[in-house]
Structure formats: structure tokens, C-alpha cells
Write an enzyme that holds these catalytic residues in place. Structure first.
Site, PDB file in Angstrom:
ATOM      1  N   GLN A 136     -25.840 -30.940  64.355  1.00 30.04           N
ATOM      2  CA  GLN A 136     -27.065 -30.151  64.164  1.00 30.04           C
ATOM      3  C   GLN A 136     -27.996 -30.775  63.141  1.00 30.04           C
ATOM      4  O   GLN A 136     -29.221 -30.572  63.190  1.00 30.04           O
ATOM      5  CB  GLN A 136     -26.718 -28.701  63.776  1.00 30.04           C
ATOM      6  N   HIS A 194     -23.585 -36.806  60.590  1.00 37.49           N
ATOM      7  CA  HIS A 194     -24.470 -36.147  61.563  1.00 37.49           C
ATOM      8  C   HIS A 194     -24.683 -34.654  61.326  1.00 37.49           C
ATOM      9  O   HIS A 194     -25.570 -34.063  61.940  1.00 37.49           O
ATOM     10  CB  HIS A 194     -23.984 -36.413  62.998  1.00 37.49           C
ATOM     11  N   HIS A 195     -23.899 -34.026  60.429  1.00 33.78           N
ATOM     12  CA  HIS A 195     -24.134 -32.607  60.115  1.00 33.78           C
ATOM     13  C   HIS A 195     -25.086 -32.421  58.931  1.00 33.78           C
ATOM     14  O   HIS A 195     -25.645 -31.333  58.754  1.00 33.78           O
ATOM     15  CB  HIS A 195     -22.816 -31.901  59.784  1.00 33.78           C
ATOM     16  N   SER A 196     -25.256 -33.429  58.103  1.00 30.79           N
ATOM     17  CA  SER A 196     -26.055 -33.250  56.888  1.00 30.79           C
ATOM     18  C   SER A 196     -27.531 -33.099  57.230  1.00 30.79           C
ATOM     19  O   SER A 196     -28.039 -33.675  58.186  1.00 30.79           O
ATOM     20  CB  SER A 196     -25.842 -34.425  55.925  1.00 30.79           C
ATOM     21  N   HIS A 204     -21.164 -30.305  67.207  1.00 31.31           N
ATOM     22  CA  HIS A 204     -22.603 -30.514  67.361  1.00 31.31           C
ATOM     23  C   HIS A 204     -23.189 -31.135  66.096  1.00 31.31           C
ATOM     24  O   HIS A 204     -22.993 -30.620  64.990  1.00 31.31           O
ATOM     25  CB  HIS A 204     -23.287 -29.171  67.649  1.00 31.31           C
TER      26      HIS A 204
END
Length: 588
Positions: free
Chosen positions: A177, A134-136, A175
Site C-alpha cells: 500500500q 513497499h509498505h512504508s 499489498h
């Protein structure tokens, strides 16, 4: 249809090849521990295990740039020093010769799960993947994440199946992001994230992780950030976030698919997250999501956390810390997908229905028992005399069957039940059942909510009434903003749901109310239905009590000013006693 479990052992291949205190926590054991826990609890064998193929470059290209995909592919041929040099170009990332293979498998697992759910092969499922995603971002690895598994799955669902509304729930403590950036201008994806923020002083240290970032362009209003500005958030905070923020938006959005970025570093015991939510809480959160999108939920692992131990008791409480055992938060999240709320032993009978008149024809789902048993005539008459009500012979017969069902629930032999009563005896039957509960448990704690009349009224902190909302928005606000916060705060042993004459609830409303009350009581609900309504209600109630998704309430309509006024009146009166109603920040 059942629950899918998607996993491939090759995803454990990538590992850190040099010393790096920041990255050393991303290790193969984070994945194997989750699978071992599922096996120890016997959950793996109850799932439909699906094979995994690598995501194709075309599928990766749904989210990522060709140049970035080529760069990650190149890591297969780099030596240790070259891998280290490349890794330092990104924030909290390491590469390994097997990274490309593992990351393609992780994305492929998410795609395999979405395909299985959307084709109807399974109802829901969990993908245990590594590396997380989910950060990539489109052209950058970030925070242990290489390819954005959930974002790829969402784009795939839109492209292949034509979905127009997808909800992504990110409960990782960091988060996501990457997901936010990818969908920030897309109104077809509603992205919700809670995360440790501390006014921007927690990783990834971004101002756009704050609550005032809500998307842009056509996607404005479809990004929802709930930043935690302190540590130690617990079960009540997580439930309040769902009931008062996420679910009202989700019902109005009406998703066709729910994707969960399932990071469990937001649970108790994780040194990074420093939160206090117990593993059981995630089971309740998952069950609350099951009323959306026809129950089509795909949970994809992000950060597994440290796997805190939790209670194996048959009646876990949301207000107690976990005790020593071998349960993980990932397992608790999977359990409700398998229709096993929390850790309660499954009763021999899941759903039972007792009719006032034997032999009446009802179209009930498979597996629902027609209960012909009854309490003894003498016992039934004694309870009727105790209530000082006049019961006719037909009323006594129905009361005896209701008492038999109630005892089955209280003794753990039946999970949920539906009983019929005559119109004139509904109130008296309910009174007898309440007295029977008190006698069985030895406690007199009763929370009584009446849906009737034209005005809200309150007699005590445990007894009040409200008019039935006529709009979908008003009804949802009533359930999410009042009924469920009270139910979770009260923590009842069971729910008696009386649908007497002229109760006014539409079938879909009654079904949603029953479905959402399953979670606080582990499914222990006895629905008392007036006999003239039973033909319409029995099948719908039986389906939702069995774990199926309730029917739609229909087109969304805003709550009326009168409905809002009634709800606000009750909440203002009840807030001092019920903490889950206390969602407004105190004045500075």
C-alpha cells in the site's frame, strides 16, 4: 552486459531487541539465507557484484518527508526503552540503533541497481536488501518497512534519467500500500500488485487493497490490484494473472523500466502467505517480464519468505510441488536473468543456424554457431520416403541439416536452432521433423496451431487455426490470451516454429512469438524459416533465442472486432480442455 547483484553485509545489523511475536520473523537470517543460497548454486559468481552506498537524505526526500527522515535518524541515539516506545506508534515495526544505517543502505542498493541498469553497465539485476520497503509511506514506517526502496528508485529514475513510464510489479503476498499511495495520482507509474486479501480480513486490512481501487486523478487506471480472496493460489493462478491481466496492460503501457517488489512470501511453504506457487514459477514470471522495457528489470527484495526447497531436477515441472534440495525462490527468480531458464543444464551450444546453401553470408550475433553438420544421406532419404513427399536434392540437403539440429536439441547438445528450407519443401520438412520428434520421445502428443486463412477453425482440442491479427492489440491478445496459456498447459518438450512462404508475420512479430515461447520449453525451439526470408529473420530470431529483448511491435493499436471474435471463438471451444484459458469466474 550481465546481471547485477547488489548487497551489503551491514544490512544484517538491525534486529529485534524485545519480545514481539509479530515482528520476530523479520530477522537477519532472512537476508543471509538468500545470499547463501545464491552462493551454493554458483549464481553469485555469475553476477556482477556492485558496491553499495547509503542513500542521501536528498534521495530519501524523493519520497519521504523531512520530518520523518529526521525521526528515523534520531533512532541512532535512542536506548532500548525509547526504541520500543517509538516502535509501538507504528503497525508491525521495530526500530534498532542501526535501523537508519541499514534502511539507507537498502534504499541505496535499489538506487545503485537502477543506475547500473539505466547507464547500460548491466542489463538487469537483483538487490538483496533489508529492511524491506513497499509498505512504508511518506511519513510512516509500516510492516517492517522504513524507507520505500522501490518508490525511491522509481522517483530517482524519473528525475535523473527522465523516464516517463515505469512499471512496478509487486508479487509479495501482502499489498504494498505504501507504493500505491505514493503513485496513486501519477500516470507515469503503472503499479500492479497481487496479494492475499480475503475480503479485507488479511493484513493490512485496507479497503483500498481491493480491485476497485484503480488510482485517482490523472493516475486513475494506473493502479491495478489483484486481491486473492482465498489461500492456496498456485502456479496456474499466478501465470493466468500475468497472461490475462498484467502483461496486456504492460505491453500497452510500454514501460522504459520494470521494477519488481520481489517478496517471496507468496511462494509455497510460507505460513503467512499460505500459497502453493512453486519456486520455479517465479523463474517463469521473471522471464515473461524480460520482453518488456528492453529487458531492463530491477528486482528489489521485499519479504524473502521461508525459502521453500525446490526440485534440482534438470526438467522442473510447473505442476509438481518442490522436493528436497537447497534451492530458494529468490534463486529461481534470478536464474532467467542470467539466461538460464529454470534449472536446465546449459547445453554446449546455445544457438545454432543451418543454411540451405553453405557459405551464405548472414549477420549473426556473436556466439551463434553456423552448423555445417547434417544427418547421413541415407537416413535423410529414409525419413523423406516415410513422409511420402518428393524432395529435390536441395530440399534433402536442407532436411538433413534440419534433422541434425533437431537431434542436437532433443539430445541436450543445442538449446535453440534456426534452419532454412526451400519454399516448396517447408510443409514436408515440418512433417518429417514432427515424425522425428515422435520417434525420439515415443509419444504422439502434438499441439498444432496454424496462423493462416481468414477465419478461425478448430479440428480438435490439439489442432486449430486462426487468422493472423493485423493490429498490435490483436496480435498481443493472440499470444497472451491463447498461445501462451496453451503452451503452459500443454508443457511441450520443444517447439517447432515453421515460418513458411507467405507466413505473413513481421520480423518483430516472429521475434516476440519466439521470445515468449522460450519460457514454457526452457528455450528448446527449432525455427524453420523459408530461405527467401532468412536474411531478414535470422539475426532477429537468433538474438531473441539467445535471450535478448525482441524489437518493438510499433505503436499500439486496438484489436479489431473481427480479431476479438476469432479469439473468443477459439477460447470458447478450447476452454473445456485447457485450464489456463478458464479465467472467468463461474456464475453464482
Amino acid at each position: 552486459m550481465g546481471t547485477a547483484l547488489v548487497y551489503h553485509e551491514d544490512m544484517t545489523a538491525t534486529r529485534l531487541l524485545w519480545d514481539d511475536p509479530e515482528c520476530e520473523i523479520e530477522c537477519p537470517e532472512r537476508l543471509t539465507a538468500a545470499l547463501d543460497g545464491l552462493r551454493q548454486r554458483g549464481l553469485e559468481e555469475r553476477c556482477q557484484c556492485l558496491s553499495v552506498c547509503e542513500a542521501s537524505e536528498e534521495e530519501l526526500g524523493l519520497v519521504h518527508s523531512p520530518e520523518y527522515i529526521a525521526l528515523v535518524q534520531k533512532t541512532q541515539t535512542l536506548d532500548k526503552e525509547e526504541l520500543h516506545t517509538l516502535s509501538k506508534q507504528y503497525d508491525a515495526v521495530y526500530f534498532h540503533p542501526d535501523t537508519f544505517h541499514c534502511a539507507r543502505l537498502a534504499a541505496g542498493a535499489a538506487l545503485r541497481l537502477v543506475d547500473a541498469v539505466l547507464t547500460g553497465a548491466v542489463h538487469n539485476g537483483v538487490a538483496l536488501v533489508r529492511p524491506p520497503g513497499h509498505h512504508s509511506q511518506r511519513a510512516a514506517a509500516n510492516g517492517f518497512c522504513v524507507f520505500n526502496n522501490v518508490a525511491i528508485a522509481a522517483r530517482h529514475a524519473k528525475q535523473k534519467y527522465g523516464l516517463q513510464r515505469i512499471l512496478i510489479v509487486d508479487w509479495d503476498v501482502h499489498h504494498g500500500q505504501g507504493i500505491q499511495y505514493i503513485f496513486e495520482d501519477d500516470p507515469s507509474v503503472l503499479y500492479f500488485s497481487w496479494h492475499r486479501y480475503e475480503h479485507g480480513n488479511f493484513w493490512p486490512f485496507l479497503p483500498e487493497s481491493d480491485a476497485d481501487t484503480v488510482g485517482r486523478g490523472r493516475g486513475q487506471g494506473f493502479t491495478v490490484n489483484l486481491p486473492w480472496n482465498q489461500v492456496g493460489m498456485g502456479n496456474a493462478d499466478y501465470l493466468a494473472a500475468f497472461l490475462h491481466v498484467l502483461l496486456p496492460l504492460a505491453f500497452e503501457f510500454d514501460p522504459e523500466l520494470v521494477l519488481v517488489s520481489a517478496g517471496f512470501d507468496s511462494a509455497i511453504g510460507d505460513p503467512e502467505g499460505q500459497m502453493q506457487a512453486t519456486p520455479e514459477c517465479f523463474a517463469h514470471l521473471t522471464q515473461l517480464l524480460q520482453v518488456l522495457a528492453g529487458g531492463r528489470i530491477c528486482a528489489v527484495l521485499e519479504c524473502p519468505g521461508v525459502y521453500p526447497e525446490c526440485s534440482d531436477s534438470p526438467d522442473p515441472s510447473l505442476d509438481k510441488p518442490p522436493t528436497n534440495s537447497t534451492c530458494t525462490v529468490a534463486e529461481d527468480s534470478l536464474s532467467p536473468c542470467l539466461d538460464r531458464p529454470c534449472h536446465r543444464p546449459t547445453p554446449p551450444i546455445c544457438i545454432a543456424v543451418a543454411l540451405a546453401v553453405s557459405g551464405a553470408a548472414l549477420d549473426l550475433p556473436p556466439g551463434v554457431l553456423h552448423q555445417e553438420g547434417s544427418a547421413l544421406r541415407e537416413e535423410t532419404e529414409a525419413w523423406a520416403r516415410l513422409h511420402k513427399s518428393q524432395f529435390q536434392d536441395d530440399d534433402l540437403a536442407a532436411l538433413g541439416k534440419s534433422l541434425c539440429l533437431l537431434d542436437g536439441i532433443l539430445d541436450g547438445q543445442i538449446r535453440s536452432a534456426i534452419a532454412t528450407t526451400t519454399a516448396l519443401a517447408t510443409a514436408a520438412t515440418l512433417g518429417v521433423l514432427i515424425q522425428r520428434c515422435v520417434a525420439h520421445r515415443g509419444q504422439r502428443r502434438i499441439l498444432w496451431l496454424s496462423i493462416r486463412g481468414k477465419e478461425a477453425d478448430i479440428w480438435s482440442m490439439f489442432h486449430f487455426s486462426t487468422p493472423l491479427p493485423q493490429t498490435t492489440g490483436g496480435f498481443l491478445s493472440f499470444i497472451l490470451g491463447l498461445v501462451l496459456p496453451l503452451a503452459y498447459g500443454f508443457q511441450p518438450d520443444m517447439v517447432l516454429m515453421a515460418l513458411g512462404p507467405a507466413h505473413g508475420l513481421q520480423n518483430a512479430q516472429a521475434a516476440l512469438l519466439a521470445a515468449m515461447l522460450r519460457s514454457p520449453v526452457g528455450g528448446r525451439i527449432l525455427a524453420l524459416v523459408e530461405e527467401e526470408s532468412i536474411l531478414q529473420l535470422a539475426r532477429t530470431l537468433a538474438q531473441v533465442l539467445h535471450g535478448e529483448t525482441p524489437p518493438s511491435l510499433g505503436p499500439f493499436s486496438m484489436a479489431s472486432p473481427e480479431e476479438i471474435q476469432a479469439l473468443m471463438f477459439l477460447k470458447a471451444q478450447l476452454e473445456p480442455r485447457w485450464k489456463l484459458l478458464q479465467v472467468a469466474a463461474p456464475p453464482p
